[in-house]
Design a protein around this motif. Structure first.
Motif, PDB file in Angstrom:
ATOM      1  N   ASN A  27       6.580   6.903  -1.255  1.00  0.00           N
ATOM      2  CA  ASN A  27       7.891   7.030  -1.749  1.00  0.00           C
ATOM      3  C   ASN A  27       7.860   6.934  -3.308  1.00  0.00           C
ATOM      4  N   ALA A  28       7.993   8.044  -3.943  1.00  0.00           N
ATOM      5  CA  ALA A  28       7.694   8.013  -5.425  1.00  0.00           C
ATOM      6  C   ALA A  28       8.624   6.787  -6.404  1.00  0.00           C
ATOM      7  N   LYS A  29       9.777   6.472  -5.557  1.00  0.00           N
ATOM      8  CA  LYS A  29      10.615   5.659  -6.107  1.00  0.00           C
ATOM      9  C   LYS A  29      10.408   4.151  -5.895  1.00  0.00           C
ATOM     10  N   TRP A  30       9.550   4.014  -5.021  1.00  0.00           N
ATOM     11  CA  TRP A  30       9.139   2.401  -4.716  1.00  0.00           C
ATOM     12  C   TRP A  30       8.469   1.628  -5.853  1.00  0.00           C
ATOM     13  N   TRP A  31       9.084   0.515  -5.979  1.00  0.00           N
ATOM     14  CA  TRP A  31       8.639  -0.211  -7.169  1.00  0.00           C
ATOM     15  C   TRP A  31       7.012  -0.550  -7.370  1.00  0.00           C
ATOM     16  N   ASN A  32       6.422  -0.566  -6.218  1.00  0.00           N
ATOM     17  CA  ASN A  32       4.758  -0.959  -6.371  1.00  0.00           C
ATOM     18  C   ASN A  32       4.122   0.534  -5.890  1.00  0.00           C
ATOM     19  N   ARG A  33       4.628   1.609  -6.376  1.00  0.00           N
ATOM     20  CA  ARG A  33       4.113   2.990  -6.203  1.00  0.00           C
ATOM     21  C   ARG A  33       2.522   2.881  -6.222  1.00  0.00           C
ATOM     22  N   GLY A  34       2.205   2.390  -7.307  1.00  0.00           N
ATOM     23  CA  GLY A  34       0.881   2.360  -7.799  1.00  0.00           C
ATOM     24  C   GLY A  34      -0.035   1.884  -6.993  1.00  0.00           C
ATOM     25  N   ILE A  35      -0.065   1.069  -5.866  1.00  0.00           N
ATOM     26  CA  ILE A  35      -0.749   0.399  -5.085  1.00  0.00           C
ATOM     27  C   ILE A  35      -1.150   1.378  -3.896  1.00  0.00           C
ATOM     28  N   VAL A  36      -0.018   2.308  -3.688  1.00  0.00           N
ATOM     29  CA  VAL A  36      -0.085   3.151  -2.389  1.00  0.00           C
ATOM     30  C   VAL A  36      -1.330   4.228  -2.819  1.00  0.00           C
ATOM     31  N   ARG A  37      -2.518   4.246  -2.129  1.00  0.00           N
ATOM     32  CA  ARG A  37      -3.405   5.366  -2.229  1.00  0.00           C
ATOM     33  C   ARG A  37      -3.340   6.584  -1.187  1.00  0.00           C
ATOM     34  N   LEU A  38      -2.925   6.214  -0.039  1.00  0.00           N
ATOM     35  CA  LEU A  38      -2.599   7.412   0.753  1.00  0.00           C
ATOM     36  C   LEU A  38      -1.653   8.391   0.499  1.00  0.00           C
ATOM     37  N   GLU A  39      -2.243   9.554   0.606  1.00  0.00           N
ATOM     38  CA  GLU A  39      -1.165  10.656   0.221  1.00  0.00           C
ATOM     39  C   GLU A  39      -0.444  11.293   1.153  1.00  0.00           C
ATOM     40  N   ARG A  40      -0.671  11.024   2.303  1.00  0.00           N
ATOM     41  CA  ARG A  40       0.072  11.183   3.486  1.00  0.00           C
ATOM     42  C   ARG A  40      -0.525  10.580   4.832  1.00  0.00           C
ATOM     43  N   MET A  41       0.532  10.044   5.829  1.00  0.00           N
ATOM     44  CA  MET A  41       0.360   9.693   6.873  1.00  0.00           C
ATOM     45  C   MET A  41       0.835  10.669   7.910  1.00  0.00           C
ATOM     46  N   VAL A  42      -0.144  10.970   9.062  1.00  0.00           N
ATOM     47  CA  VAL A  42       0.340  11.631  10.182  1.00  0.00           C
ATOM     48  C   VAL A  42       0.030  10.896  11.487  1.00  0.00           C
ATOM     49  N   ILE A  43       1.381  10.874  12.023  1.00  0.00           N
ATOM     50  CA  ILE A  43       1.425   9.782  12.930  1.00  0.00           C
ATOM     51  C   ILE A  43       1.990  10.458  14.390  1.00  0.00           C
ATOM     52  N   ARG A  44       0.993  10.396  15.256  1.00  0.00           N
ATOM     53  CA  ARG A  44       1.080  11.222  16.535  1.00  0.00           C
ATOM     54  C   ARG A  44       1.966  10.243  17.391  1.00  0.00           C
TER      55      ARG A  44
END
Lengths: 565, 363, 467
Positions: free
Chosen positions: A251-268
């Motif tokens: 979520n680009a607008k999340w306040w702590n965006r910098g900590i997120v390293r995953l670019e995508r999650m695929v959830i089966r």
């Protein structure tokens, strides 16, 4: 309670100071986002690792089944909980290792001296995924909406708040009776009716997560569709193909965006456990949250297999309103005639821990209770004392369980042990889940299989239900002494003394009374690729996704990257 | 013929009405509550829930309202389990995969079965005949919930050639169009060769179904070649039907081959291939066509198993779960929809049968 | 079912029987089906083990595995008659036969704790024991030792803790791997031989390592290394192996046959009774009644049956009766149509007219004259419907709708196949749990189909070769 909260506030402050110091020394891992200026140093959760920059950060995992909903207020299951963790953020959030509440949408909170008034200070930079600011009013509106929503079945999560229970039960129309007040656009004041040691944990629970008012009002039931949904968590919903997959992007607008390293999650959403396991072996997914009973032996040989204690207890209730189980001696005899080690090692075989108490171990600071164990000689003596020597004249009783192969095996083993050690014949009775629930509620059983998963890491989640008249008691058991202990524990604000009272309550339950028979403590087992980092074992199987990353490519991530997504 | 189809179509609502009434009555007679949970739900909350789903009214009123909604708005109501989705929505999502898989399986089964059965009949008592008929008998006796896991073990886990599960279809129309073009080219050249005198619509029809079948088979092969996730489920689902069709085809062909008009064709000196394709096939295929109705029912049934094993997001998986979790609205919706599908498919099969068998006249 | 085929002296039945006998496959099918039916009927006698008693230390044994003949745990007390539940299998025959028996058990009273040690190369990173508990350190007592599970090699170490390197002798692997270790703690009198003497149905003496033992003695089967009764080693064989829970696969298949065949037979009889009666009435009545009754059949034909069956089974308790009714209701339509056709063709025959003239009631004509003449069709339908029903039932078991009998979930073949599928290892380990139940079911279906085809050919030669 008050002490604990204060101590917590203090640690936050000192963590703040320590962060500043750490920053000066330049010890921050390379690539980590700046420390959170507010209190908790989130950069400590940014695990350094090599190779993540050169790896496509796509995490493919199996969430077992199709979520019943993506609306956090309506959710009830574990599957949905995992998704809520990625999409929404409550006032508090979970520390990935200890699960202690750490700041979430609120960057700090103050607790009044008597432990009943919580003032939450929301982040000024917290935003919804559409750019709208996240305000205290959003929380207030979401909570009111949850309490009014018929489909919200976890309303009791709000009940520590003053007036919340009455608002629901008495169909109170006036919201002003509930102790939730917006004191400024970014300040939310919550008043509890008594101190609640685990209220901050509840603030991280999905039912108390905020939802976006305008979206709900505009789209109604369709608000959770990928094209409509507005979230405030670390991830945003990208694709939702029911029964197949959910895909999320940061979520680009999340306040702590910098900590997120995953670019995508695929959830089966593979619900067949054998298929899920096969899919892991073939490299199709990188994390599976459970393993089919038949595959456990196989899985244990693999290095990727993990098993962790889980906050839950498997036990059997006795119907204490009818003979023969109205006699505590009989209940104790039945308890002591069971060799729980044998059940764990030969039937379950997944590392389950034999239980002699009811509170699942692993709750920080709460001692595990060791009650009377397997002792067939004593069990027979107790049964004789109760008037049934060698099981003679024992009335017809049965074990009620909901249809499932593993429950059946456990029950068969129990029946065999009662037969061998007590000379008592117990028959099996199974029903469909929904029927079983009704039978339990009506107390039309002698012995009933049950399981309880803790909603928060506090002993109260296992002990409160045995009070007189509690909805989940379901045994007819009642003890004034026990009720008194629990009532005193609620009022106690010193955490150590409170735990002592709760420990005493557990001892009362599991020494002579035994309205139930604990069998084992749950474990949680699954398979996880070593490349997945930032994932920590914990007793609730919660792994906040914002801290996860891949240290190297996996077959599944490469395949997902290759398919152009 | 037209009147027959019309009458059958008029019967459809009645069939569906009986079906809905039956299912609704069963559900109402059921013990257990859709809102029962492992934790206590207070009476107030339960009452609110029942009001939300209209369960607080008498059963007959509920039934009337349900029928009304379905008939006027084609609205099957909200799902009780999936709180933010409607039954229409769930069915719309699930019907595609199920139909696609079912179509693949039926076409695959017909293609394999027809080929094996025809060759078996033409080369009666050959090695191929014995081998294929033994295989067919075996295929009929091994249920798909045994074949499925074994195929996964061999092709996905040991050989690692195919994915274990999933649903990722990808399709191209080009090969099928190519077949169609070839078919047209074939007909045109033949017309030129034979001349206008030899033209008959009957023969064009007879050739058309062959072209259609080939195009369908090509489409399925294209689909499977481009979407590896579909191969194992389609094969698992198709195997028992392919076996049954092979046996029916062989028997049908044997009967036809012995008949006078085929003998006459042979006596005229036509090549064996021409005799089989032009004359014998049309008669021999009749038992297969009459089997297609039950086969489609069987495919729907089989998809319950195959969707579970291969995690396909189809309607079958939805149905079993809905029944177990007492999601009445969803159960009703799927039953009605499947009833409708079956009625229509059976009608289609009957119509095709009528075209192929001149002896049948629908009154 | 073979009883149905008794040929009446020399009528059409005898001819059919002659034709059937020439069909080798049909006869083979008949034999297989009869054997299955017999085994199922006398399951209690035929099955080598009680499929409801799991010998928990005998899990996942391969076919043909031999094992000591013991029950999980039993108690002997000198001077007392053993309680019924404490009588091991090998004693059943000998007990109370008037002779003395002596049995010797070599018992190793060691306590084994399973440890799961996560390794990084040769370095220990994590130790889990007591289930999922993570152990900070394992300290071995003077009598204890560690051994590598399966391989049996001993690890020479006095303690085990994260961070340490494993001593020599343990084959180190690269990367992350798991070492399964057994922490063996041996009691001081670890190895001993227990002698139990039986005389006249009583335990006359219990001696441990030569000394008499007074009072109760508990013997756990997993501690017994050898067992001799009157000098002979006592073992039993699991011909088809055991499953994950230590149940004997062969016995489970035999008891499963009982359920599967019973379901097949009863549901078929239910459907045939309805179908034959309905078809006969419809055909005999003719006219408007016939049209109406057949229209009803048409309507019902279009139902998605398996869905209705699933609804029935989930809505009501999943007991056998519901299943019989549900499956029976599915299958009656085709026989109804066929029987009606048959009745239509024979009701204009002379013997019917004769009966009418004699004043016989229509009901009597139907039951005495018309229905018996449709029996050929009925027999064929029976043999073809039974496998269909068996398949349907196993299919329901597979998707999780296991039927119950007397409140107990029943392990029909479908359920066995499902658990076999779940137990199947990646490299085909534990194949016997899937293959044997699957084979039993397929063989039965196979045989019934052949028998059915054969019967149809024999009873109605004109239909030969169809389907």
């Amino acid at each position: 309670m008050r002490f604990r909260a204060f101590a917590y506030a203090l640690t936050l402050l000192s963590a703040f100071a320590a962060t500043a110091a750490a920053e000066d020394e330049g010890k921050k891992p390379e690539g980590a986002p700046p420390a959170d200026p507010a209190g908790f140093d989130f950069s400590t959760l940014f695990e350094p690792g090599d190779g993540w920059r050169s790896t496509r950060q796509i995490f493919v995992w199996n969430n077992e089944t199709e979520p019943e909903t993506l609306d956090p207020a309506v959710m009830t299951g574990v599957t949905e909980h995992q998704l809520a963790l990625a999409l929404f953020e409550g006032l508090a959030s979970h520390h990935p290792e200890t699960l202690e509440p750490i700041p979430g949408a609120a960057w700090k909170w103050d607790v009044s001296a008597d432990g009943t008034v919580y003032t939450f200070h929301l982040r000024k930079d917290a935003r919804w995924s559409n750019g709208d600011p996240l305000t205290a009013e959003d929380f207030r509106w979401s909570w009111e909406r949850a309490l009014r929503e018929p489909n919200c079945q976890y309303k009791e999560m709000f009940f520590p708040i003053r007036g919340a229970e009455a608002f629901v039960e008495a169909n109170e129309k006036d919201w002003s009776t509930v102790g939730v007040a917006v004191t400024s656009p970014h300040t939310l004041t919550v008043t509890l009716h008594t101190p609640c040691a685990y209220f901050l944990e509840l603030c991280a629970f999905e039912t108390l997560m905020p939802v976006h008012r305008r979206t709900l009002e505009q789209f109604g039931q369709l608000w959770t569709r990928p094209e409509n949904i507005v979230v405030n968590g670390p991830f945003a919903l990208d694709v939702w193909k029911p029964r197949d997959r959910i895909e999320m992007v940061p979520n680009a607008k999340w306040w702590n965006r910098g900590i997120v390293r995953l670019e995508r999650m695929v959830i089966r959403a593979i619900d067949d456990q054998s298929t899920s396991y096969n899919e892991y072996l073939s490299g199709g997914v990188d994390w599976i949250r459970s393993i089919a009973a038949g595959k456990v032996t196989d899985a244990q040989q693999q290095a990727d297999y993990y098993v962790q204690p889980y906050l839950g207890t498997y036990f059997f209730r006795f119907n204490t309103t009818e003979p023969p189980f109205d006699d505590p001696k009989v209940r104790k005899a039945f308890n002591q005639a069971i060799d729980k080690r044998v059940i764990c090692e030969t039937v379950l075989k997944a590392g389950q821990v034999p239980a002699t108490g009811i509170v699942s171990p692993g709750i920080h600071g709460f001692p595990e209770f060791k009650g009377p164990g397997y002792d067939p000689v004593k069990a027979r003596a107790l049964l004789a004392e109760a008037g049934f020597p060698e099981g003679k004249g024992f009335p017809k009783v049965d074990v009620l369980y909901n249809t499932s192969e593993s429950h059946k095996q456990v029950c068969e083993k129990l029946v065999e042990m009662w037969k061998t050690n007590l000379g008592v014949t117990v028959t099996l009775r199974n029903c469909e889940w929904k029927v079983y629930l009704e039978e339990t509620r009506k107390l039309s059983y002698s012995i009933q299989r049950a399981g309880w998963i803790g909603d928060y890491a506090d002993p109260a989640t296992f002990l409160d239900m045995w009070c007189t008249g509690r909805g989940n008691n379901n045994t007819g058991w009642s003890s004034a002494a026990y009720d008194d202990l629990l009532a005193r524990s609620t009022k106690e604000t010193d955490p150590a003394k409170r735990y002592a009272l709760l420990a005493e309550a557990e001892k009362l339950l599991c020494t002579d009374e035994f309205p139930f028979m604990p069998i084992y403590f749950y474990v949680n087992q699954g398979m996880l690729r070593p490349e997945v980092r930032g994932w920590h074992e914990n007793i609730r199987d919660l792994h906040p996704f914002q801290y996860l990353f891949l240290a190297g490519p996996t077959k599944a991530s490469a395949a997902a990257a290759g398919s152009g997504k | 013929m037209g009147r027959y189809v019309l009458r059958r179509l008029l019967w459809t609502p009645l069939v569906l009405l009986v079906l809905v009434t039956l299912t609704f009555a069963l559900i109402k007679a059921a013990p257990g509550n859709p809102f029962a949970m492992d934790r206590v739900v207070s009476e107030e909350i339960r009452a609110q829930l029942e009001a939300r789903y209209g369960l607080d009214k008498p059963a007959i009123v509920q039934f009337g309202q349900y029928l009304g909604r379905v008939v006027t708005d084609f609205d099957f109501g909200p799902s009780m389990k999936f709180k933010d989705r409607t039954v229409n929505d769930i069915i719309a999502n699930g019907i595609g995969p199920t139909m696609l898989l079912g179509a693949c399986a039926v076409i695959l089964a017909v293609a394999i079965g027809l080929t094996a059965g025809t060759i078996g009949a033409v080369r009666q008592n050959s090695v191929f005949d014995h081998a294929s008929m033994s295989a067919a008998t075996f295929g009929m006796s091994v249920p798909n919930f045994v074949t499925g896991p074994v195929l996964v073990l061999v092709f996905a886990l040991s050989w690692k050639a195919l994915p274990v599960s999933g649903f990722d279809p990808s399709f191209s129309l080009l090969p099928a169009l190519g077949i169609a073009a070839l078919h047209v080219a074939w007909r045109v050249t033949e017309r030129i060769r034979v001349g206008p005198a030899g033209f008959s619509w009957g023969r064009e029809f007879a050739c058309l179904w062959l072209g259609l079948l080939l195009a369908a088979v090509t489409s399925v092969v294209t689909l499977l070649a481009r979407s590896p996730t579909l191969i194992l489920p389609a094969v698992t689902l198709a195997l028992p039907f392919a076996s049954r069709i092979a046996r029916l085809m062989r028997a049908g062909m044997l009967e036809v081959i012995g008949q006078d008009y085929v003998r006459t064709a042979r006596a005229k000196g036509l090549s064996e291939t021409t005799v089989v394709v032009r004359h014998a096939l049309k008669g021999g295929i009749l038992p297969v066509v009459s089997y297609l109705g039950p086969a489609i029912t069987g495919v729907l049934t089989g998809s319950l198993v195959v969707e579970k094993i291969f995690a396909i997001p189809g309607i079958g998986r939805e149905f079993v779960e809905a029944a177990l979790s007492r999601d009445y609205m969803l159960v009703l919706g799927i039953v009605v929809l499947d009833g409708l599908l079956l009625v229509l498919f059976n009608l289609a099969v009957d119509v095709v049968y009528g075209f192929l068998d001149p002896r049948i006249r629908y009154e | 079912m073979s009883a149905d085929l008794d040929p009446p002296s020399d009528g059409p039945w005898a001819q059919a029987w002659k034709r059937l006998r020439r069909n080798a496959m049909a006869i083979a099918g008949l034999v297989v089906v009869s054997v299955m039916a017999l085994a199922a009927t006398f399951a209690g006698t035929v099955a080598p083990f009680d499929p409801r008693i799991s010998e928990s230390w005998e899990t996942s044994l391969p076919p043909g595995a031999r094992h000591l003949d013991l029950v999980n745990e039993f108690v002997v007390t000198a001077g007392q008659a053993p309680r019924e539940r404490d009588v091991p299998p090998w004693l059943h025959d000998g007990l109370g036969d008037g002779h003395d028996h002596a049995c010797e058990l070599d018992v190793v009273a060691e306590e084994v704790k399973q440890l799961r040690v996560t390794m990084d190369g040769a370095k220990v990173t994590k130790i889990q024991g007591d289930g999922a508990r993570t152990l900070a350190k394992v300290e071995l007592g003077p009598e204890d030792h560690l051994r590598v599970k399966d391989a049996g090699t001993r690890i020479e170490a006095k303690a085990l803790e994260p961070g340490m390197a494993l001593p020599e002798g343990v084959p180190a692997k690269t990367g992350r791997w798991v070492l399964f270790a057994e922490w063996v703690r041996i009691a001081p009198d670890a190895k001993r031989t227990v002698r139990v003497a039986y005389g006249y149905g009583t335990v006359s003496a219990v001696t441990v390592a030569g000394a008499a033992h007074a009072g109760e003695m508990r013997i756990r089967a997993e501690h017994v290394r050898d067992l001799r009764v009157d000098g002979a080693r006592k073992e039993h064989v699991h011909v088809l192996g055991t499953d994950l829970n230590g149940y004997d696969v062969l016995s489970r298949i035999i008891f499963g046959a009982r359920i599967s065949l019973l379901v097949g037979l009863v549901a078929t009889l239910v459907s045939l009774s309805i179908g034959v009666l309905y078809g006969a009435v419809s055909g005999y009545a003719g006219g408007r009644t016939d049209v109406l009754m057949m229209r009803a059949v048409d309507v019902l034909y279009a139902m998605p049956y398996i869905f209705l069956v699933i609804v029935l089974l989930t809505v009501f308790d999943r007991n056998l009766i519901v299943l019989f009714v549900a499956l029976g209701l599915v299958q009656w339509l085709t026989p109804a149509r066929v029987v009606r056709g048959q009745i239509l063709s024979i009701k204009r025959r002379e013997f019917v007219d004769a009966a009418v003239t004699l004043g016989t009631t229509p009901w009597r004509i139907l039951v005495r004259h018309l229905i018996p003449n449709t029996m050929g069709v009925v027999v064929v339908f029976t043999t073809l419907t039974i496998p269909a029903v068996i398949l349907e039932e196993s299919f329901l078991s597979f998707i999780g709708l296991t039927v119950k009998f007397g409140g107990e979930p029943i392990d029909s073949w479908g359920a066995l196949v499902d658990s076999g599928r779940n137990a199947l290892g990646v490299n085909g380990e534990r194949w016997w749990m899937l293959v044997f139940p699957g084979a039993a079911m397929s063989l039965t279906l196979f045989s019934m189909n052949f028998l059915g085809d054969g019967l149809r050919d024999a009873l109605d030669p004109r239909q030969k070769g169809r389907g």
